[in-house]
Scaffold this motif. Structure first.
Motif, PDB file in Angstrom:
ATOM      1  N   ASP A 197       6.240 -16.345  21.949  1.00 28.58           N
ATOM      2  CA  ASP A 197       7.594 -16.058  22.420  1.00 28.58           C
ATOM      3  C   ASP A 197       8.420 -17.345  22.483  1.00 28.58           C
ATOM      4  N   TYR A 198       9.723 -17.225  22.130  1.00 32.79           N
ATOM      5  CA  TYR A 198      10.560 -18.424  22.151  1.00 32.79           C
ATOM      6  C   TYR A 198      11.851 -18.301  22.951  1.00 32.79           C
ATOM      7  N   LEU A 199      12.150 -17.144  23.486  1.00 35.37           N
ATOM      8  CA  LEU A 199      13.370 -17.020  24.284  1.00 35.37           C
ATOM      9  C   LEU A 199      13.288 -18.027  25.435  1.00 35.37           C
ATOM     10  N   PRO A 200      14.262 -18.952  25.543  1.00 36.45           N
ATOM     11  CA  PRO A 200      14.181 -19.997  26.575  1.00 36.45           C
ATOM     12  C   PRO A 200      13.891 -19.427  27.959  1.00 36.45           C
ATOM     13  N   ARG A 204      12.497 -27.343  20.546  1.00 31.29           N
ATOM     14  CA  ARG A 204      11.689 -28.134  19.621  1.00 31.29           C
ATOM     15  C   ARG A 204      11.351 -27.339  18.367  1.00 31.29           C
ATOM     16  N   ASP A 205      11.117 -28.042  17.284  1.00 32.13           N
ATOM     17  CA  ASP A 205      10.776 -27.423  16.009  1.00 32.13           C
ATOM     18  C   ASP A 205       9.502 -26.587  16.147  1.00 32.13           C
ATOM     19  N   TYR A 206       9.637 -25.292  15.926  1.00 29.41           N
ATOM     20  CA  TYR A 206       8.501 -24.392  16.112  1.00 29.41           C
ATOM     21  C   TYR A 206       7.373 -24.666  15.133  1.00 29.41           C
ATOM     22  N   HIS A 207       7.697 -25.205  13.954  1.00 29.17           N
ATOM     23  CA  HIS A 207       6.641 -25.515  12.993  1.00 29.17           C
ATOM     24  C   HIS A 207       5.594 -26.440  13.626  1.00 29.17           C
ATOM     25  N   LYS A 208       6.093 -27.462  14.305  1.00 24.58           N
ATOM     26  CA  LYS A 208       5.196 -28.441  14.907  1.00 24.58           C
ATOM     27  C   LYS A 208       4.415 -27.844  16.074  1.00 24.58           C
ATOM     28  N   VAL A 209       5.096 -27.052  16.877  1.00 24.37           N
ATOM     29  CA  VAL A 209       4.458 -26.479  18.068  1.00 24.37           C
ATOM     30  C   VAL A 209       3.335 -25.523  17.668  1.00 24.37           C
ATOM     31  N   LEU A 210       3.649 -24.560  16.807  1.00 23.08           N
ATOM     32  CA  LEU A 210       2.644 -23.561  16.434  1.00 23.08           C
ATOM     33  C   LEU A 210       1.511 -24.163  15.626  1.00 23.08           C
ATOM     34  N   ARG A 211       1.863 -25.059  14.715  1.00 22.19           N
ATOM     35  CA  ARG A 211       0.808 -25.654  13.882  1.00 22.19           C
ATOM     36  C   ARG A 211      -0.190 -26.424  14.747  1.00 22.19           C
ATOM     37  N   ALA A 212       0.311 -27.175  15.713  1.00 26.00           N
ATOM     38  CA  ALA A 212      -0.578 -27.936  16.592  1.00 26.00           C
ATOM     39  C   ALA A 212      -1.456 -27.011  17.419  1.00 26.00           C
ATOM     40  N   ALA A 258       9.678 -17.718  26.858  1.00 26.02           N
ATOM     41  CA  ALA A 258       8.680 -18.678  26.383  1.00 26.02           C
ATOM     42  C   ALA A 258       7.868 -19.212  27.561  1.00 26.02           C
ATOM     43  N   VAL A 259       6.582 -19.405  27.327  1.00 21.03           N
ATOM     44  CA  VAL A 259       5.728 -19.986  28.372  1.00 21.03           C
ATOM     45  C   VAL A 259       5.584 -21.493  28.179  1.00 21.03           C
ATOM     46  N   LEU A 260       6.012 -21.989  27.014  1.00 21.01           N
ATOM     47  CA  LEU A 260       5.932 -23.425  26.748  1.00 21.01           C
ATOM     48  C   LEU A 260       7.304 -24.067  26.936  1.00 21.01           C
ATOM     49  N   PRO A 261       7.364 -25.254  27.525  1.00 21.97           N
ATOM     50  CA  PRO A 261       8.649 -25.925  27.725  1.00 21.97           C
ATOM     51  C   PRO A 261       9.273 -26.410  26.419  1.00 21.97           C
ATOM     52  N   ASP A 262       8.510 -26.403  25.326  1.00 21.30           N
ATOM     53  CA  ASP A 262       9.019 -26.867  24.038  1.00 21.30           C
ATOM     54  C   ASP A 262      10.282 -26.127  23.612  1.00 21.30           C
ATOM     55  N   PHE A 263      10.414 -24.876  24.039  1.00 16.72           N
ATOM     56  CA  PHE A 263      11.546 -24.071  23.590  1.00 16.72           C
ATOM     57  C   PHE A 263      12.689 -24.027  24.584  1.00 16.72           C
ATOM     58  N   ASP A 264      12.621 -24.886  25.609  1.00 13.84           N
ATOM     59  CA  ASP A 264      13.768 -25.045  26.499  1.00 13.84           C
ATOM     60  C   ASP A 264      14.932 -25.629  25.697  1.00 13.84           C
ATOM     61  N   VAL A 265      16.145 -25.292  26.102  1.00 19.24           N
ATOM     62  CA  VAL A 265      17.332 -25.755  25.379  1.00 19.24           C
ATOM     63  C   VAL A 265      17.494 -27.264  25.504  1.00 19.24           C
ATOM     64  N   ARG A 266      17.767 -27.910  24.387  1.00 18.66           N
ATOM     65  CA  ARG A 266      18.014 -29.351  24.361  1.00 18.66           C
ATOM     66  C   ARG A 266      19.473 -29.624  24.012  1.00 18.66           C
ATOM     67  N   ASN A 267      19.976 -30.760  24.472  1.00 21.22           N
ATOM     68  CA  ASN A 267      21.306 -31.249  24.093  1.00 21.22           C
ATOM     69  C   ASN A 267      22.430 -30.234  24.351  1.00 21.22           C
ATOM     70  N   GLY A 270      13.027 -33.966  16.380  1.00 20.00           N
ATOM     71  CA  GLY A 270      12.092 -32.956  16.841  1.00 20.00           C
ATOM     72  C   GLY A 270      12.657 -31.547  16.821  1.00 20.00           C
ATOM     73  N   SER A 271      13.896 -31.391  16.327  1.00 17.06           N
ATOM     74  CA  SER A 271      14.539 -30.075  16.261  1.00 17.06           C
ATOM     75  C   SER A 271      14.457 -29.524  14.843  1.00 17.06           C
ATOM     76  N   PRO A 272      14.366 -28.197  14.690  1.00 16.23           N
ATOM     77  CA  PRO A 272      14.376 -27.640  13.332  1.00 16.23           C
ATOM     78  C   PRO A 272      15.710 -27.854  12.629  1.00 16.23           C
ATOM     79  N   ILE A 273      16.776 -28.057  13.400  1.00 17.24           N
ATOM     80  CA  ILE A 273      18.101 -28.235  12.804  1.00 17.24           C
ATOM     81  C   ILE A 273      18.150 -29.481  11.943  1.00 17.24           C
TER      82      ILE A 273
END
Length: 365
Positions: free
Chosen positions: A82-85, A115-123, A269-278, A302-305
């Protein structure tokens, strides 16, 4: 490696428990036979609906044949996260819809605000593979997160993680569609999970909500018209006819998801990685357009953008600024921001800036 059926069943149960410990909402196991999906894939590619995403055509039927992608593959462990902040209120869908109606706002897809989900999920999937290896010894596997020719929605559907919605995304009765998918292809003959039934019924909300008409029918998407494709995948100029339809969406689009009734059940989301940045959940077009390339790289580290680069970032925002002028937004700050970019080194940026300025002139005439 040969394990008794009882041991494989126990291992599958343990793997699913480990997945939840690692932040995944759910893990299920899919068989690799996707022959039923090949014809649809080839027809979609033949119609050119993939646009400039040449990598999708380059692999052809390999996308539907995991064992050709990774020899020895017998099963796919498919996972959703899940990624909803976490700070999203119960009215998040209404809030998102409201921001689309404010021309000066810069709307960025919910999944890309952290944060970029690619990095989070892959790790996390790699950690899962390490746990399995520690338990049973070396085994064959590859980890993927939207990073290889894998039909991840088809695999997730086959494993019962959900069903394919009419917008082509995966839907889950307990979680809607606000989640990422990842896969671990393995040579372990784990017991497979059963698919579930479709629960879209007669609903067509997602089709009617698409701003550009990219959902050309139930379960059929023409990516060339999709705002996510236009603002992320497309490398060149955005087609003139589609620019006014993009509105103030500068990176991705969530419209087909925010109107989906099932997303009232979307999980945080249960991980803080998907908290809103900037402050990307309340950013303004003019402010983002002023970022230098150095600031773009620094703020979005560290952002997918960051993957689209500063040039396409400016292209997208220029379209949003033009649409804001056309919608009657206060012109002075917007025109000043556009004027400052008229001499940009990129021809593409200059062209979109001139188009945006022309939106003001068109409104005045």
């Amino acid at each position: 490696m040969t394990l008794p059926a009882t041991d494989l069943l126990a291992l599958a149960t343990t793997i699913k428990a480990w997945g939840q410990e690692l932040g995944f909402a759910e893990l299920r196991i899919a068989d690799i036979d996707l022959q039923h999906a090949e014809a649809g894939l080839l027809a979609w590619l033949e119609a050119g609906h993939h646009g400039e995403m040449d990598y999708m055509a380059a692999h052809g039927t390999k996308r539907a044949r995991p064992a050709e992608l990774v020899p020895g593959t017998l099963r796919v462990i498919t996972a959703r996260m899940d990624y909803l902040p976490a700070a999203s209120g119960s009215d998040w869908r209404e809030r998102e819809a409201a921001r689309l109606a404010v021309p000066g706002e810069a709307v960025i897809s919910l999944y890309a605000r952290g944060r970029d989900y690619h990095k989070v999920l892959r790790a996390r999937l790699q950690q899962l593979a390490t746990r399995i290896s520690n338990e049973i010894g070396p085994f064959g596997y590859r980890v993927f997160t939207d990073s290889a020719p894998v039909m991840e929605v088809e695999l997730a559907t086959q494993a019962g993680l959900g069903w394919r919605g009419k917008h082509t995304l995966l839907l889950n009765r307990e979680a809607g569609s606000m989640f990422f998918l990842g896969e671990l292809l393995t040579d372990l003959p784990l017991p497979v999970d059963a698919p579930i039934s479709d629960h879209c019924g007669s609903c067509h909300a997602c089709i009617g909500a698409c701003p550009t008409g990219a959902i050309i029918g139930p379960y059929r998407l023409d990516a060339r018209r999709c705002i996510s494709y236009l603002t992320i995948e497309l490398k060149g100029s955005i087609p003139l006819a589609l620019r006014p339809l993009i509105g103030n969406r500068v990176y991705g689009c969530d419209d087909c998801q925010t109107v989906c009734p099932w997303n009232k059940y979307a999980q945080r989301a249960v991980l803080p990685d998907f908290d809103v940045r900037n402050g990307l959940d309340q950013a303004e077009l003019v402010s983002l357009f002023a970022w230098s390339e150095e600031e773009f790289d620094r703020y979005l580290a560290g952002s997918p953008i960051r993957r689209i680069g500063h040039e396409r970032w400016l292209r997208n925002i220029a379209v949003g600024l033009g649409n804001a002028l056309a919608a009657g937004a206060l012109p002075e700050p917007i025109l000043a921001a556009l004027q400052a970019r008229r001499g940009h080194e990129s021809e593409m940026v200059r062209e979109h800036v001139e188009w945006a300025i022309g939106c003001r002139l068109a409104r005045s005439s």
